[in-house]
Write an enzyme that holds these catalytic residues in place. Structure first.
Site, short mmCIF file in Angstrom:
data_model
loop_
_atom_site.label_atom_id
_atom_site.label_comp_id
_atom_site.label_asym_id
_atom_site.label_seq_id
_atom_site.Cartn_x
_atom_site.Cartn_y
_atom_site.Cartn_z
N GLY A 79 43.50 51.17 23.81
CA GLY A 79 42.76 50.41 23.57
C GLY A 79 42.84 48.84 23.43
O GLY A 79 41.92 48.07 23.85
N ASP A 100 42.75 62.76 22.52
CA ASP A 100 42.89 62.98 21.09
C ASP A 100 42.80 64.24 20.76
O ASP A 100 43.56 64.84 20.00
CB ASP A 100 42.27 61.95 20.41
CG ASP A 100 42.66 60.36 20.45
OD1 ASP A 100 43.96 60.39 21.15
OD2 ASP A 100 42.07 59.55 19.98
#
Length: 155
Positions: A79, A100
């Site tokens: 990110g 995730d």
């Protein structure tokens, strides 16, 4: 030169300069699949599957731990890399969320196999993890947020 098009209409053949300009424009489009954050995401997926392969083999726990932790560590960087390099994408956001959820689910499944007395707890945790993230993403979508990380709870 006059040429026939597929529709049967006759028109002028595009000049070499026009073809070069169109090709140049097409080649300057960024390839989202090769964005650095997405490459990090692909590495996370590979590491996740390697960790899964060795997860229930107690003799190979060091490979499992190394691969799983490295995958999670890379999660902290994808990110940041996306924002730093201006390479945010919907593909990257979906890849990150999916990785995730899958890595958590794989770990919970392995723990359920290793600690059978707590299998029901691990099942409940997996369902809670998936359901809560789905609800969060749905709330972000319906609130008009541009990202699941930017939800205004006051509205």
């Amino acid at each position: 030169a006059v040429v026939s098009t597929q529709s049967g209409h006759y028109g002028r053949e595009p000049s070499t300069l026009q073809i070069m300009e169109e090709t140049k424009m097409a080649s300057t489009e960024p390839n989202v699949y090769l964005f650095v954050p997405n490459l990090i995401g692909y590495a996370r997926v590979v590491l996740m599957f390697v960790a899964f392969y060795f997860m229930t083999n107690p003799e190979m726990y060091h490979i499992t731990v190394a691969c799983y932790l490295l995958s999670q560590l890379l999660d902290a960087f994808d990110g940041h890399a996306a924002r730093l390099l201006g390479q945010t994408s919907k593909l990257g956001a979906m890849l990150d969320q999916l990785t995730d959820r899958c890595s958590t689910l794989g770990l919970v499944m392995a723990l359920g196999l290793l600690y059978r007395d707590y299998f029901f707890f691990f099942q409940c945790y997996a369902v809670l993890d998936i359901a809560s993230h789905w609800l969060h993403l749905t709330a972000a979508h319906y609130s008009g947020a541009s990202s699941h990380k930017q939800i205004d709870l006051a509205s």
